[in-house]
Design an enzyme around this catalytic site. Structure first.
Site, PDB file in Angstrom:
ATOM      1  N   THR A   1       0.823  -1.205   0.000  1.00  0.00           N
ATOM      2  CA  THR A   1       0.000   0.000   0.000  1.00  0.00           C
ATOM      3  C   THR A   1       0.863   1.263   0.000  1.00  0.00           C
ATOM      4  O   THR A   1       1.997   1.244   0.478  1.00  0.00           O
ATOM      5  CB  THR A   1      -0.908   0.002   1.255  1.00  0.00           C
ATOM      6  OG1 THR A   1      -1.519   1.275   1.389  1.00  0.00           O
ATOM      7  CG2 THR A   1      -0.101  -0.258   2.522  1.00  0.00           C
ATOM      8  N   ASP A   2       0.295   2.350  -0.480  1.00  0.00           N
ATOM      9  CA  ASP A   2       1.021   3.631  -0.440  1.00  0.00           C
ATOM     10  C   ASP A   2       1.156   4.160   0.990  1.00  0.00           C
ATOM     11  O   ASP A   2       1.942   5.075   1.247  1.00  0.00           O
ATOM     12  CB  ASP A   2       0.342   4.680  -1.336  1.00  0.00           C
ATOM     13  CG  ASP A   2      -1.100   4.977  -0.954  1.00  0.00           C
ATOM     14  OD1 ASP A   2      -1.627   4.342  -0.011  1.00  0.00           O
ATOM     15  OD2 ASP A   2      -1.706   5.851  -1.597  1.00  0.00           O
ATOM     16  N   GLU A   3       0.391   3.569   1.922  1.00  0.00           N
ATOM     17  CA  GLU A   3       0.438   4.071   3.299  1.00  0.00           C
ATOM     18  C   GLU A   3       1.790   3.839   3.965  1.00  0.00           C
ATOM     19  O   GLU A   3       2.083   4.436   5.006  1.00  0.00           O
ATOM     20  CB  GLU A   3      -0.660   3.413   4.144  1.00  0.00           C
ATOM     21  CG  GLU A   3      -2.031   3.769   3.648  1.00  0.00           C
ATOM     22  CD  GLU A   3      -3.122   3.373   4.620  1.00  0.00           C
ATOM     23  OE1 GLU A   3      -2.817   3.087   5.786  1.00  0.00           O
ATOM     24  OE2 GLU A   3      -4.282   3.360   4.192  1.00  0.00           O
TER      25      GLU A   3
ATOM     26  N   TYR B   1      -1.539  -0.668  11.202  1.00  0.00           N
ATOM     27  CA  TYR B   1      -1.710  -1.336   9.898  1.00  0.00           C
ATOM     28  C   TYR B   1      -0.552  -1.018   8.963  1.00  0.00           C
ATOM     29  O   TYR B   1       0.119  -1.918   8.442  1.00  0.00           O
ATOM     30  CB  TYR B   1      -3.041  -0.918   9.254  1.00  0.00           C
ATOM     31  CG  TYR B   1      -3.093  -1.199   7.759  1.00  0.00           C
ATOM     32  CD1 TYR B   1      -3.139  -2.511   7.281  1.00  0.00           C
ATOM     33  CD2 TYR B   1      -3.079  -0.152   6.824  1.00  0.00           C
ATOM     34  CE1 TYR B   1      -3.166  -2.772   5.918  1.00  0.00           C
ATOM     35  CE2 TYR B   1      -3.109  -0.415   5.455  1.00  0.00           C
ATOM     36  CZ  TYR B   1      -3.149  -1.720   5.013  1.00  0.00           C
ATOM     37  OH  TYR B   1      -3.162  -1.984   3.661  1.00  0.00           O
TER      38      TYR B   1
ATOM     39  N   LYS C   1       2.468  -3.342   7.202  1.00  0.00           N
ATOM     40  CA  LYS C   1       2.651  -3.477   5.747  1.00  0.00           C
ATOM     41  C   LYS C   1       4.083  -3.061   5.371  1.00  0.00           C
ATOM     42  O   LYS C   1       4.726  -3.705   4.556  1.00  0.00           O
ATOM     43  CB  LYS C   1       1.631  -2.632   4.974  1.00  0.00           C
ATOM     44  CG  LYS C   1       0.198  -3.113   5.047  1.00  0.00           C
ATOM     45  CD  LYS C   1      -0.021  -4.498   4.478  1.00  0.00           C
ATOM     46  CE  LYS C   1       0.081  -4.551   2.958  1.00  0.00           C
ATOM     47  NZ  LYS C   1      -0.301  -5.906   2.441  1.00  0.00           N
TER      48      LYS C   1
HETATM   49  P1  NAD Z   1      -9.665  -7.360   2.554  1.00  0.00           P
HETATM   50  O1  NAD Z   1      -9.618  -7.123   4.013  1.00  0.00           O
HETATM   51  O2  NAD Z   1     -10.906  -7.067   1.792  1.00  0.00           O
HETATM   52  O3  NAD Z   1      -9.302  -8.892   2.255  1.00  0.00           O
HETATM   53  C1  NAD Z   1      -8.298  -9.590   2.910  1.00  0.00           C
HETATM   54  C2  NAD Z   1      -8.419 -11.078   2.585  1.00  0.00           C
HETATM   55  O4  NAD Z   1      -7.336 -11.774   3.197  1.00  0.00           O
HETATM   56  C3  NAD Z   1      -9.709 -11.710   3.112  1.00  0.00           C
HETATM   57  O5  NAD Z   1     -10.250 -12.589   2.147  1.00  0.00           O
HETATM   58  C4  NAD Z   1      -9.234 -12.494   4.333  1.00  0.00           C
HETATM   59  O6  NAD Z   1     -10.037 -13.630   4.620  1.00  0.00           O
HETATM   60  C5  NAD Z   1      -7.830 -12.893   3.902  1.00  0.00           C
HETATM   61  N1  NAD Z   1      -6.944 -13.137   5.054  1.00  0.00           N
HETATM   62  C6  NAD Z   1      -6.733 -12.312   6.122  1.00  0.00           C
HETATM   63  N2  NAD Z   1      -5.854 -12.885   6.976  1.00  0.00           N
HETATM   64  C7  NAD Z   1      -5.488 -14.064   6.426  1.00  0.00           C
HETATM   65  C8  NAD Z   1      -4.574 -15.085   6.812  1.00  0.00           C
HETATM   66  N3  NAD Z   1      -3.885 -15.007   7.958  1.00  0.00           N
HETATM   67  N4  NAD Z   1      -4.427 -16.166   5.994  1.00  0.00           N
HETATM   68  C9  NAD Z   1      -5.119 -16.255   4.846  1.00  0.00           C
HETATM   69  N5  NAD Z   1      -5.992 -15.326   4.433  1.00  0.00           N
HETATM   70  C10 NAD Z   1      -6.169 -14.234   5.214  1.00  0.00           C
HETATM   71  O7  NAD Z   1      -8.426  -6.572   1.958  1.00  0.00           O
HETATM   72  P2  NAD Z   1      -8.288  -5.760   0.592  1.00  0.00           P
HETATM   73  O8  NAD Z   1      -8.779  -4.388   0.792  1.00  0.00           O
HETATM   74  O9  NAD Z   1      -8.812  -6.602  -0.505  1.00  0.00           O
HETATM   75  O10 NAD Z   1      -6.699  -5.674   0.484  1.00  0.00           O
HETATM   76  C11 NAD Z   1      -5.949  -6.719  -0.135  1.00  0.00           C
HETATM   77  C12 NAD Z   1      -4.483  -6.355  -0.127  1.00  0.00           C
HETATM   78  O11 NAD Z   1      -4.276  -5.143  -0.835  1.00  0.00           O
HETATM   79  C13 NAD Z   1      -3.897  -6.124   1.265  1.00  0.00           C
HETATM   80  O12 NAD Z   1      -2.602  -6.660   1.288  1.00  0.00           O
HETATM   81  C14 NAD Z   1      -3.855  -4.613   1.403  1.00  0.00           C
HETATM   82  O13 NAD Z   1      -2.848  -4.213   2.284  1.00  0.00           O
HETATM   83  C15 NAD Z   1      -3.564  -4.212  -0.021  1.00  0.00           C
HETATM   84  N6  NAD Z   1      -4.008  -2.854  -0.401  1.00  0.00           N
HETATM   85  C16 NAD Z   1      -5.276  -2.454  -0.191  1.00  0.00           C
HETATM   86  C17 NAD Z   1      -5.710  -1.203  -0.601  1.00  0.00           C
HETATM   87  C18 NAD Z   1      -7.142  -0.752  -0.393  1.00  0.00           C
HETATM   88  O14 NAD Z   1      -7.471   0.353  -0.764  1.00  0.00           O
HETATM   89  N7  NAD Z   1      -8.021  -1.556   0.152  1.00  0.00           N
HETATM   90  C19 NAD Z   1      -4.818  -0.353  -1.231  1.00  0.00           C
HETATM   91  C20 NAD Z   1      -3.503  -0.784  -1.444  1.00  0.00           C
HETATM   92  C21 NAD Z   1      -3.122  -2.043  -1.038  1.00  0.00           C
HETATM   93  O1  TDX Z   2     -16.516   6.169   8.263  1.00  0.00           O
HETATM   94  C1  TDX Z   2     -15.472   6.653   7.845  1.00  0.00           C
HETATM   95  N1  TDX Z   2     -15.355   8.015   7.749  1.00  0.00           N
HETATM   96  C2  TDX Z   2     -14.230   8.622   7.291  1.00  0.00           C
HETATM   97  O2  TDX Z   2     -14.175   9.852   7.228  1.00  0.00           O
HETATM   98  C3  TDX Z   2     -14.358   5.826   7.411  1.00  0.00           C
HETATM   99  C4  TDX Z   2     -14.448   4.340   7.498  1.00  0.00           C
HETATM  100  C5  TDX Z   2     -13.241   6.465   6.928  1.00  0.00           C
HETATM  101  N2  TDX Z   2     -13.161   7.820   6.869  1.00  0.00           N
HETATM  102  C6  TDX Z   2     -11.956   8.455   6.288  1.00  0.00           C
HETATM  103  C7  TDX Z   2     -10.635   7.965   6.795  1.00  0.00           C
HETATM  104  C8  TDX Z   2      -9.746   8.101   5.571  1.00  0.00           C
HETATM  105  O3  TDX Z   2      -9.249   9.422   5.476  1.00  0.00           O
HETATM  106  O4  TDX Z   2     -11.981   8.103   4.893  1.00  0.00           O
HETATM  107  C9  TDX Z   2     -10.673   7.853   4.394  1.00  0.00           C
HETATM  108  C10 TDX Z   2     -10.595   6.430   3.844  1.00  0.00           C
HETATM  109  O5  TDX Z   2     -10.697   5.551   4.938  1.00  0.00           O
HETATM  110  P1  TDX Z   2     -10.566   3.957   4.773  1.00  0.00           P
HETATM  111  O6  TDX Z   2     -11.575   3.457   3.808  1.00  0.00           O
HETATM  112  O7  TDX Z   2     -10.533   3.355   6.129  1.00  0.00           O
HETATM  113  O8  TDX Z   2      -9.158   3.830   4.010  1.00  0.00           O
HETATM  114  P2  TDX Z   2      -7.660   4.247   4.406  1.00  0.00           P
HETATM  115  O9  TDX Z   2      -7.483   4.359   5.858  1.00  0.00           O
HETATM  116  O10 TDX Z   2      -7.295   5.412   3.546  1.00  0.00           O
HETATM  117  O11 TDX Z   2      -6.877   2.917   3.910  1.00  0.00           O
HETATM  118  C11 TDX Z   2      -7.250   2.259   2.683  1.00  0.00           C
HETATM  119  O12 TDX Z   2      -6.328   2.551   1.656  1.00  0.00           O
HETATM  120  C12 TDX Z   2      -5.046   2.012   1.749  1.00  0.00           C
HETATM  121  C13 TDX Z   2      -7.340   0.748   2.872  1.00  0.00           C
HETATM  122  O13 TDX Z   2      -8.243   0.450   3.910  1.00  0.00           O
HETATM  123  C14 TDX Z   2      -6.008   0.152   3.136  1.00  0.00           C
HETATM  124  O14 TDX Z   2      -6.097  -1.264   3.190  1.00  0.00           O
HETATM  125  C15 TDX Z   2      -5.072   0.533   2.028  1.00  0.00           C
HETATM  126  O15 TDX Z   2      -3.771   0.079   2.315  1.00  0.00           O
END
Ligand code: NAD
Ligand code: TDX
Length: 435
Positions: free
Chosen positions: A224-226, A251, A255
């Site tokens: 992630t960019d975080e 988190y 990562k």
């Molecule tokens: P998510 O929480 O929707 O899904 C995570 C999945 O991993 C689930 O299916 C869960 O059952 C599985 N999992 C969790 N722990 C596990 C374990 N110990 N063993 C096997 N499976 C396990 O997550 P997401 O939002 O789809 O993110 C997927 C990946 O992308 C993550 O690595 C996250 O850091 C990365 N990422 C997410 C975002 C975002 O915006 N959501 C952005 C950049 C990178």
């Molecule tokens: O109810 C809310 N109200 C609100 O203002 C929630 C859930 C979030 N927020 C804000 C917090 C953040 O500034 O919205 C923004 C986005 O929040 P999230 O959806 O929790 O995402 P963020 O914390 O930015 O992280 C996401 O992007 C990077 C993903 O959850 C991560 O897995 C990924 O790595």
């Protein structure tokens, strides 16, 4: 050799005019820019004479440059070392190739989550010669429904934990790549209880790297960019592959730790690994704990959306379909040991996104509650994906965020049965946290 003139023509080609010692000017087109910052502290351009038909043999020119304060190329310099030439040749070959690595049997960890399942669908729909084994523990965030329609000969499901080394010994042999998505992924959960993040994100990555090492399997790490921390709201800068790591939350620190393990396993043990760091994803199948789905489903349930802090925080949104093509491109064309940033120039502050959602859903743009801010809340993320775009030729296709948001709202409206089971428990947890 000095750069004389640098511009774009109407087709978006970048040109440079070079002046030789006699003062003769030649117009060149930039074929490729190469990021050599990490190894050599410089970048490079590959040029060919403009206006020459594509099939004609031409001698390419290569120069190095150091970015100047405006972020553009400074003076072009001659290339000095063999190591630089080798690196340029490698990038050029990558650029010219369709795919350099052709996987046939891959493991996708976390393939029942939001982004992992999108990737599994992408591979199923676009690469019919590839078999996928989904390894997923089905935590609260995993849902087998996400891939149910495609389970069969080409997509197989293994219910298990990435921390289970014995299980990895059973399933990893015979695969040619691991694409690692599984993670604890929600910042707010990591603040309420960090421990599962250490387990899954750090130990889980360690176990997978050990398996990749033992069975000589290629490994792609989804991050992630975080990991780069945050930027000030008024900073013109974006994150690049050179930005120092500076994670803020439990988190993002786990990562970041996992990324560092990958880099060390590549350097020390020669693991064939690549890393991608992507910005905030949106689209169908995202868990209702995350910002966009939470607000949409709140409105659908008759609850008021909840905005943290002052709503000024900026996220750089990318459609999850574009994340999947980015990961595939890096898996099949990326240089080993390299990191690539994935992003689609989608910067928006939270209050703007929320007001867009409210408006599309027929509500007043002020129909929401201000709630307690997230501790340590990152102000702004912004991705510069030039390296992925110029070296590997990837481009995002969902460039209209408003349209993507409207489609996402429609998907949640049409698919209540998918998210309703998770909604009440998610909101109860937020309520406890004052959010
Ligand atoms: P998510 O929480 O929707 O899904 C995570 C999945 O991993 C689930 O299916 C869960 O059952 C599985 N999992 C969790 N722990 C596990 C374990 N110990 N063993 C096997 N499976 C396990 O997550 P997401 O939002 O789809 O993110 C997927 C990946 O992308 C993550 O690595 C996250 O850091 C990365 N990422 C997410 C975002 C975002 O915006 N959501 C952005 C950049 C990178
Ligand atoms: O109810 C809310 N109200 C609100 O203002 C929630 C859930 C979030 N927020 C804000 C917090 C953040 O500034 O919205 C923004 C986005 O929040 P999230 O959806 O929790 O995402 P963020 O914390 O930015 O992280 C996401 O992007 C990077 C993903 O959850 C991560 O897995 C990924 O790595």
């Amino acid at each position: 050799m000095t750069e004389h003139n640098h511009d774009h023509d109407h087709e978006g080609h970048e040109h440079i005019t070079l002046v030789d010692e006699q003062g003769n000017e030649t117009l060149y087109e930039i074929l490729l820019t190469v990021d050599g910052q990490e190894e050599f502290g410089k970048n490079y351009v590959l040029l060919y004479p403009a206006g020459i038909p594509e099939d004609e043999d031409v001698e390419l020119q290569a120069y190095s440059y150091v970015e100047n304060a405006e972020g553009t190329e400074g003076d072009l310099q001659q290339i000095e070392t063999d190591a630089e030439w080798d690196m340029i040749e490698e990038v050029f070959n990558t650029f010219m190739a369709e795919e350099l690595f052709t996987p046939h049997n891959i493991i996708v960890t976390g393939g029942c989550g939001f982004i992992g399942s999108n990737f599994v669908h992408y591979v199923y729909n676009n690469h019919p010669d590839v078999h996928v084994t989904v390894l997923d523990a089905l935590t609260y965030a995993g849902n087998l429904e996400n891939i149910k329609g495609i389970l069969g000969d080409r997509v197989e499901f293994v219910h298990g934990n990435i921390c289970d080394a014995e299980l990895l010994d059973k399933i990893v042999p015979g695969h040619d790549a691991i694409v690692h998505y599984a993670a604890e992924s929600h910042n707010d959960n990591s603040i309420a209880n960090p421990e599962p993040f250490l387990k899954t994100n750090v130990e889980g990555t360690f176990r997978l790297l050990e398996a990749a090492r033992k069975y000589d399997v290629r490994y792609h790490h989804v991050s992630t960019d975080e990991v780069y921390g945050d930027l000030a709201l008024d900073d013109p800068a974006k994150f690049t592959e050179q930005t120092p790591y500076h994670p803020s939350s439990p988190y993002s620190s786990t990562k970041a730790s996992s990324d560092l393990l990958v880099r060390a396993w590549h350097r020390t043990f020669g693991i064939r690994a690549t890393i991608s760091n992507c910005s905030n994803n949106y689209g169908p199948f995202q868990h209702v704990e995350k910002f966009i789905p939470r607000q949409i489903t709140n409105i659908l349930e008759g609850l008021r959306p909840k905005l943290y802090g002052n709503g000024e925080n900026v996220r750089d949104w990318i459609h999850t379909d574009d994340h999947s093509t980015g990961v595939w491109t890096i898996l099949t064309k990326g240089r080993l040991g390299e990191t690539y940033l994935i992003g689609a120039n989608g910067e928006r502050n939270n209050i703007t996104v929320l007001r867009d959602i409210l408006t599309v859903m027929g509500k007043s743009p002020d129909d929401f509650d201000w709630v307690k801010d997230r501790p340590g809340h990152d102000r702004r993320y912004a991705i510069d994906s030039t390296k992925l775009q110029t070296e590997l030729g990837w481009k995002p296709t969902h460039t209209d965020f408003q349209k993507g948001l409207e489609q996402t709202i429609k998907w949640y409206t049409d698919n209540r049965a998918w998210w309703e089971p998770a909604k009440a428990a998610t909101e109860a947890k937020y309520k406890q946290q004052g959010q």
